[in-house]
Design a protein around this motif. Sequence first.
Motif, PDB file in Angstrom:
ATOM      1  N   ALA A 149       0.844  -1.197   0.000  1.00  0.00           N
ATOM      2  CA  ALA A 149       0.000   0.000   0.000  1.00  0.00           C
ATOM      3  C   ALA A 149       0.873   1.239   0.000  1.00  0.00           C
ATOM      4  N   GLN A 150       0.261   2.366  -0.325  1.00  0.00           N
ATOM      5  CA  GLN A 150       0.952   3.654  -0.383  1.00  0.00           C
ATOM      6  C   GLN A 150       0.944   4.356   0.980  1.00  0.00           C
ATOM      7  N   GLN A 151       0.914   3.589   2.055  1.00  0.00           N
ATOM      8  CA  GLN A 151       0.907   4.189   3.385  1.00  0.00           C
ATOM      9  C   GLN A 151       1.952   3.525   4.251  1.00  0.00           C
ATOM     10  N   GLU A 152       2.139   4.049   5.418  1.00  0.00           N
ATOM     11  CA  GLU A 152       3.159   3.583   6.354  1.00  0.00           C
ATOM     12  C   GLU A 152       2.931   2.101   6.701  1.00  0.00           C
ATOM     13  N   ALA A 153       4.024   1.374   6.956  1.00  0.00           N
ATOM     14  CA  ALA A 153       3.933  -0.042   7.302  1.00  0.00           C
ATOM     15  C   ALA A 153       3.205  -0.212   8.633  1.00  0.00           C
ATOM     16  N   ASN A 154       2.535  -1.349   8.775  1.00  0.00           N
ATOM     17  CA  ASN A 154       1.767  -1.692   9.984  1.00  0.00           C
ATOM     18  C   ASN A 154       0.627  -0.722  10.287  1.00  0.00           C
ATOM     19  N   THR A 155       0.086  -0.147   9.218  1.00  0.00           N
ATOM     20  CA  THR A 155      -1.127   0.660   9.390  1.00  0.00           C
ATOM     21  C   THR A 155      -2.272  -0.060   8.689  1.00  0.00           C
ATOM     22  N   ILE A 156      -3.471   0.246   9.111  1.00  0.00           N
ATOM     23  CA  ILE A 156      -4.653  -0.445   8.610  1.00  0.00           C
ATOM     24  C   ILE A 156      -5.022   0.060   7.219  1.00  0.00           C
ATOM     25  N   VAL A 157      -5.202  -0.889   6.296  1.00  0.00           N
ATOM     26  CA  VAL A 157      -5.600  -0.564   4.933  1.00  0.00           C
ATOM     27  C   VAL A 157      -7.122  -0.683   4.814  1.00  0.00           C
ATOM     28  N   ALA A 158      -7.674  -1.772   5.339  1.00  0.00           N
ATOM     29  CA  ALA A 158      -9.121  -1.990   5.243  1.00  0.00           C
ATOM     30  C   ALA A 158      -9.603  -2.790   6.457  1.00  0.00           C
ATOM     31  N   VAL A 159     -10.855  -2.531   6.830  1.00  0.00           N
ATOM     32  CA  VAL A 159     -11.484  -3.273   7.926  1.00  0.00           C
ATOM     33  C   VAL A 159     -12.426  -4.296   7.300  1.00  0.00           C
ATOM     34  N   LEU A 160     -12.187  -5.568   7.583  1.00  0.00           N
ATOM     35  CA  LEU A 160     -13.014  -6.634   7.041  1.00  0.00           C
ATOM     36  C   LEU A 160     -14.207  -6.941   7.945  1.00  0.00           C
ATOM     37  N   GLN A 161     -14.006  -6.759   9.265  1.00  0.00           N
ATOM     38  CA  GLN A 161     -15.078  -7.029  10.223  1.00  0.00           C
ATOM     39  C   GLN A 161     -14.815  -6.221  11.500  1.00  0.00           C
ATOM     40  N   LYS A 162     -15.881  -5.595  12.011  1.00  0.00           N
ATOM     41  CA  LYS A 162     -15.752  -4.820  13.249  1.00  0.00           C
ATOM     42  C   LYS A 162     -15.415  -5.744  14.414  1.00  0.00           C
ATOM     43  N   GLY A 163     -14.777  -5.156  15.407  1.00  0.00           N
ATOM     44  CA  GLY A 163     -14.536  -5.867  16.654  1.00  0.00           C
ATOM     45  C   GLY A 163     -15.444  -5.304  17.727  1.00  0.00           C
ATOM     46  N   TYR A 164     -15.454  -5.951  18.875  1.00  0.00           N
ATOM     47  CA  TYR A 164     -16.301  -5.490  19.979  1.00  0.00           C
ATOM     48  C   TYR A 164     -15.571  -5.655  21.301  1.00  0.00           C
ATOM     49  N   MET A 165     -15.843  -4.710  22.200  1.00  0.00           N
ATOM     50  CA  MET A 165     -15.300  -4.759  23.551  1.00  0.00           C
ATOM     51  C   MET A 165     -16.461  -4.637  24.540  1.00  0.00           C
ATOM     52  N   ILE A 166     -16.340  -5.321  25.658  1.00  0.00           N
ATOM     53  CA  ILE A 166     -17.258  -5.143  26.773  1.00  0.00           C
ATOM     54  C   ILE A 166     -16.456  -4.412  27.837  1.00  0.00           C
TER      55      ILE A 166
END
Length: 180
Positions: A149-166
């Motif tokens: 990708a054209q961005q810094e390494a170890n950065t998020i390119v796309a979100v495939l599925q949301k996460g959740y926290m309690i």
Amino acid sequence: MQDQDKYAEQAASMEEPVKAGDAEAPAAAAPTLEEQLATAQQQIQELQDAFLRAKAEAENARRRAQDDIARAHKFAIEGFAEALVPVKDSLEMALQVETPSVESLREGVEVTLKQLNTAFDKGRLVEVLPQQGDKLDPMKHQAISMVPAQQEANTIVAVLQKGYMISDRLLRPALVTVAQ
């Protein structure tokens, strides 16, 4: 009964005249071995009684605590379940509509989603939805793949599925793709 015997012995020893050179005179003033034994046995009985009472009280407290924990586990989800019941009701009502239009279905889904979001808020269930370009946080995100990708390494390119926290605990990590 023992007290009466003790008092009788003391009275008898006081009635006997004490002679000036008598060696037993100091012994009469001191408690006899039988009196000491009776006193010690009484103290033992009192201590045993206090011990048994304390032991029973501790056992009762332990049992009450276990019952409270069992009730808490059994009914911990009650508040969240109460918030989800209207969501289920809405979905069931949507299925009962004879000839639904696309608009009515969309409206029903939006209302149901609002109810579900309200239930999540009440249950302190929070979405983990990172934005493109955010740094990968292994405590909240799970990298599925690395892509060029054209961005810094170890950065998020796309979100495939949301996460959740309690609250502060991760329930499910967000599934993401990460820049190489």
